[in-house]
Scaffold this active site. Structure first.
Site, PDB file in Angstrom:
ATOM      1  N   GLY A  12       0.819  -1.213   0.022  1.00 15.83           N
ATOM      2  CA  GLY A  12      -0.049  -0.026   0.180  1.00 15.83           C
ATOM      3  C   GLY A  12       0.937   1.206  -0.077  1.00 15.83           C
ATOM      4  O   GLY A  12       0.389   2.164   0.405  1.00 15.83           O
ATOM      5  N   GLN A  16      -1.135   7.779   1.400  1.00 16.67           N
ATOM      6  CA  GLN A  16      -0.795   8.978   2.020  1.00 16.67           C
ATOM      7  C   GLN A  16       0.456   8.640   2.870  1.00 16.67           C
ATOM      8  O   GLN A  16       1.555   9.532   2.831  1.00 16.67           O
ATOM      9  CB  GLN A  16      -1.740   9.467   2.858  1.00 16.67           C
ATOM     10  N   ASP A  38       1.977  -1.927  -4.592  1.00 20.83           N
ATOM     11  CA  ASP A  38       0.525  -1.444  -4.480  1.00 20.83           C
ATOM     12  C   ASP A  38      -0.139  -1.771  -5.597  1.00 20.83           C
ATOM     13  O   ASP A  38       0.356  -2.811  -6.233  1.00 20.83           O
ATOM     14  CB  ASP A  38       0.526   0.278  -4.402  1.00 20.83           C
ATOM     15  N   ASP A  54      -1.505  -7.267  -5.138  1.00 15.69           N
ATOM     16  CA  ASP A  54      -2.774  -7.129  -4.398  1.00 15.69           C
ATOM     17  C   ASP A  54      -2.599  -7.726  -2.950  1.00 15.69           C
ATOM     18  O   ASP A  54      -2.254  -9.245  -3.018  1.00 15.69           O
ATOM     19  CB  ASP A  54      -3.973  -7.871  -5.194  1.00 15.69           C
ATOM     20  N   TYR A 144     -14.178   0.406   9.853  1.00 19.51           N
ATOM     21  CA  TYR A 144     -12.627   0.757   9.915  1.00 19.51           C
ATOM     22  C   TYR A 144     -12.167   0.543  11.363  1.00 19.51           C
ATOM     23  O   TYR A 144     -11.349  -0.168  11.449  1.00 19.51           O
ATOM     24  CB  TYR A 144     -12.586   2.199   9.275  1.00 19.51           C
TER      25      TYR A 144
HETATM   26  P1  NAD Z   1      -4.358   5.499   1.593  1.00 15.37           P
HETATM   27  O1  NAD Z   1      -5.641   5.207   1.527  1.00 15.37           O
HETATM   28  O2  NAD Z   1      -3.680   6.822   1.391  1.00 15.37           O
HETATM   29  O3  NAD Z   1      -3.333   4.308   1.059  1.00 15.37           O
HETATM   30  C1  NAD Z   1      -3.595   2.916   1.197  1.00 15.37           C
HETATM   31  C2  NAD Z   1      -2.964   2.280   0.068  1.00 15.37           C
HETATM   32  O4  NAD Z   1      -3.227   0.840   0.057  1.00 15.37           O
HETATM   33  C3  NAD Z   1      -3.378   2.935  -1.517  1.00 15.37           C
HETATM   34  O5  NAD Z   1      -2.355   3.233  -2.172  1.00 15.37           O
HETATM   35  C4  NAD Z   1      -4.173   1.930  -2.154  1.00 15.37           C
HETATM   36  O6  NAD Z   1      -3.982   1.722  -3.313  1.00 15.37           O
HETATM   37  C5  NAD Z   1      -3.573   0.498  -1.285  1.00 15.37           C
HETATM   38  N1  NAD Z   1      -4.542  -0.520  -1.610  1.00 15.37           N
HETATM   39  C6  NAD Z   1      -5.647  -0.803  -1.248  1.00 15.37           C
HETATM   40  N2  NAD Z   1      -6.091  -1.881  -1.554  1.00 15.37           N
HETATM   41  C7  NAD Z   1      -4.731  -2.629  -1.662  1.00 15.37           C
HETATM   42  C8  NAD Z   1      -4.827  -3.978  -2.039  1.00 15.37           C
HETATM   43  N3  NAD Z   1      -5.684  -4.957  -2.112  1.00 15.37           N
HETATM   44  N4  NAD Z   1      -3.287  -4.466  -2.386  1.00 15.37           N
HETATM   45  C9  NAD Z   1      -2.531  -3.627  -2.239  1.00 15.37           C
HETATM   46  N5  NAD Z   1      -2.441  -2.151  -1.866  1.00 15.37           N
HETATM   47  C10 NAD Z   1      -3.758  -1.776  -1.776  1.00 15.37           C
HETATM   48  O7  NAD Z   1      -4.070   4.920   3.254  1.00 15.37           O
HETATM   49  P2  NAD Z   1      -3.011   5.955   4.257  1.00 15.37           P
HETATM   50  O8  NAD Z   1      -3.466   7.099   4.952  1.00 15.37           O
HETATM   51  O9  NAD Z   1      -1.517   5.674   3.656  1.00 15.37           O
HETATM   52  O10 NAD Z   1      -2.924   4.789   5.363  1.00 15.37           O
HETATM   53  C11 NAD Z   1      -2.135   3.860   5.555  1.00 15.37           C
HETATM   54  C12 NAD Z   1      -2.503   3.050   6.680  1.00 15.37           C
HETATM   55  O11 NAD Z   1      -2.144   3.632   7.882  1.00 15.37           O
HETATM   56  C13 NAD Z   1      -3.677   2.223   6.702  1.00 15.37           C
HETATM   57  O12 NAD Z   1      -3.695   1.245   7.395  1.00 15.37           O
HETATM   58  C14 NAD Z   1      -4.428   3.246   7.834  1.00 15.37           C
HETATM   59  O13 NAD Z   1      -5.662   2.784   8.474  1.00 15.37           O
HETATM   60  C15 NAD Z   1      -3.405   3.724   8.628  1.00 15.37           C
HETATM   61  N6  NAD Z   1      -3.544   5.085   9.136  1.00 15.37           N
HETATM   62  C16 NAD Z   1      -3.843   5.953   8.283  1.00 15.37           C
HETATM   63  C17 NAD Z   1      -4.012   7.327   9.208  1.00 15.37           C
HETATM   64  C18 NAD Z   1      -4.015   8.711   8.248  1.00 15.37           C
HETATM   65  O14 NAD Z   1      -4.144   9.576   8.695  1.00 15.37           O
HETATM   66  N7  NAD Z   1      -3.500   8.601   6.860  1.00 15.37           N
HETATM   67  C19 NAD Z   1      -4.147   7.474  10.249  1.00 15.37           C
HETATM   68  C20 NAD Z   1      -4.492   6.413  11.103  1.00 15.37           C
HETATM   69  C21 NAD Z   1      -3.980   5.258  10.532  1.00 15.37           C
HETATM   70  C1  AKB Z   2      -9.263   8.326   9.086  1.00 18.36           C
HETATM   71  O1  AKB Z   2      -9.793   9.395   9.333  1.00 18.36           O
HETATM   72  O2  AKB Z   2      -9.937   7.434   8.673  1.00 18.36           O
HETATM   73  C2  AKB Z   2      -7.679   8.081   9.492  1.00 18.36           C
HETATM   74  C3  AKB Z   2      -7.465   7.491  10.633  1.00 18.36           C
HETATM   75  C4  AKB Z   2      -7.549   8.598  11.910  1.00 18.36           C
HETATM   76  O3  AKB Z   2      -7.447   6.546  10.997  1.00 18.36           O
HETATM   77  N1  AKB Z   2      -7.092   9.459   8.955  1.00 18.36           N
END
Ligand code: NAD
Ligand code: AKB
Length: 314
Positions: A12, A16, A38, A54, A144
């Site tokens: 992934g 972000q 990804d 995937d 989630y």
């Molecule tokens: P994002 O949605 O920006 O990125 C997720 C990535 O996963 C995407 O590039 C998507 O293409 C890829 N993806 C989706 N399905 C897939 C699959 N089947 N196989 C391979 N890749 C796949 O998410 P993010 O913000 O980068 O978050 C990453 C992790 O951090 C997540 O587990 C999220 O829950 C966690 N998280 C993020 C935040 C935040 O504020 N960004 C906060 C808390 C937790």
């Molecule tokens: C969301 O808003 O879903 C994420 C998180 C806090 O897990 N940025």
């Protein structure tokens, strides 16, 4: 202790966090030792070998790990809070099954260490909202959040049963200028900067006094690497650690942005994400992370706003 011989898979990586994590890990271990993967190539990785993967395809994942001989996997692929509510069954499938595949890789000794992020979404409306402690009532109201809470328990179980070295942080909302957020409730705190610079106005999908825990991406990436490099016996929590950054509402971040852009204006049009935000903590107590492996925040709100605007202007 840093492992100079790490070979790292990021699942992934196009999202972000993944874009920035790939960059930082590459600086640490070398571009040749960090493989972003990804569903499809995003063009973000010019110096690393990208692998299309995937995360739900266990055979493809195991083949990739054997091909490269990875030592660490950072598993970031997930469906976040807002998009997860639109597609709950698939969010559950993606968030849980992909985690099992990665945990099984480590159980079968194909990899040495896993990083898997949890979230403040593990908390719910019955959780104390101020200075939310590590151990408290947890009744998440989103799919989630339910998947993250279940994931935490599975990580802990794999550690206890099989000695799997899995480490995790409950990230707050993350704010960075290098990549776009992917379907969360905290995404407004990134969008607001882009819109402020583009049109000097922003319509927010949360109401003005909705305070939420947030963090600069640089701090989150540093926390991620610090917990992964900490000695194993300092990691006392194998579910996931509370991680505190800053806490602010749309009104408070607007006031800070106005110090740089006095004409910036915000309007409020709360949608379904308001109920999600209302169910989450307003601030987080992360004393376990501070005591166990020395976590310390760098960015406060003024520094974060200054940094975001300066970099996005470039
Ligand atoms: P994002 O949605 O920006 O990125 C997720 C990535 O996963 C995407 O590039 C998507 O293409 C890829 N993806 C989706 N399905 C897939 C699959 N089947 N196989 C391979 N890749 C796949 O998410 P993010 O913000 O980068 O978050 C990453 C992790 O951090 C997540 O587990 C999220 O829950 C966690 N998280 C993020 C935040 C935040 O504020 N960004 C906060 C808390 C937790
Ligand atoms: C969301 O808003 O879903 C994420 C998180 C806090 O897990 N940025």
């Amino acid at each position: 202790m840093a492992h100079t011989k790490e070979k790292v898979l990021i699942i992934g990586a196009g999202g972000q966090i993944g874009v920035e994590l790939t960059e930082t890990l590459s600086a640490l271990y070398g571009h040749e030792n960090v493989i972003p993967s990804d569903l499809k190539e995003s063009g973000a990785f010019t110096k690393n070998t990208f692998e299309r993967l995937d995360a739900l395809d266990k055979t493809a994942l195991f083949d990739l790990v054997k091909k490269h001989g990875f030592t660490q996997v950072y598993h970031l692929a997930a469906m976040l809070s807002a998009t997860g509510e639109q597609n709950p069954m698939f969010a559950w499938k993606l968030n849980m099954e992909s985690l099992f595949h990665v945990l099984d890789l480590a159980k079968e000794k194909h990899i040495r260490q896993i990083y898997w992020p949890s979230s403040i979404a593990v908390f719910g409306p019955t959780t104390p909202q101020q200075n939310t402690p590590q151990y408290t009532v947890m009744e998440p109201s989103t799919i989630y959040g339910i998947s993250k809470q279940a994931g935490e328990r599975w990580c802990e179980w794999y550690f206890k049963k099989f000695g799997v070295d899995v480490r995790s942080l409950r990230y707050p909302g993350l704010i960075g200028w290098k990549s776009a957020p992917g379907g969360g409730t905290t995404d407004y705190a990134v969008h607001i900067f882009h819109e402020a610079l583009k049109s000097n106005e922003y319509e927010c999908f949360l109401s003005e006094n909705t305070a939420l825990p947030m963090m600069h991406m640089e701090d989150a990436i540093r926390a991620t690497i610090e917990i992964m490099q900490a000695p194993a016996d300092s990691i006392k929590i194998r579910g996931s650690y509370n991680l505190s950054g800053i806490s602010f509402s749309p009104k408070e971040i607007t006031n800070e942005i106005k110090k740089h852009l006095p004409d910036f204006s915000i309007s409020y049009n709360p949608d379904f994400r308001q109920a999600i935000a209302d169910s989450w903590p307003k601030s987080i107590n992360d004393e376990n992370a501070r005591n166990d492996w020395g976590w310390k925040i760098k960015y406060d709100l003024p520094k974060l706003v200054e940094n975001m605007l300066a970099n996005l202007k470039k």
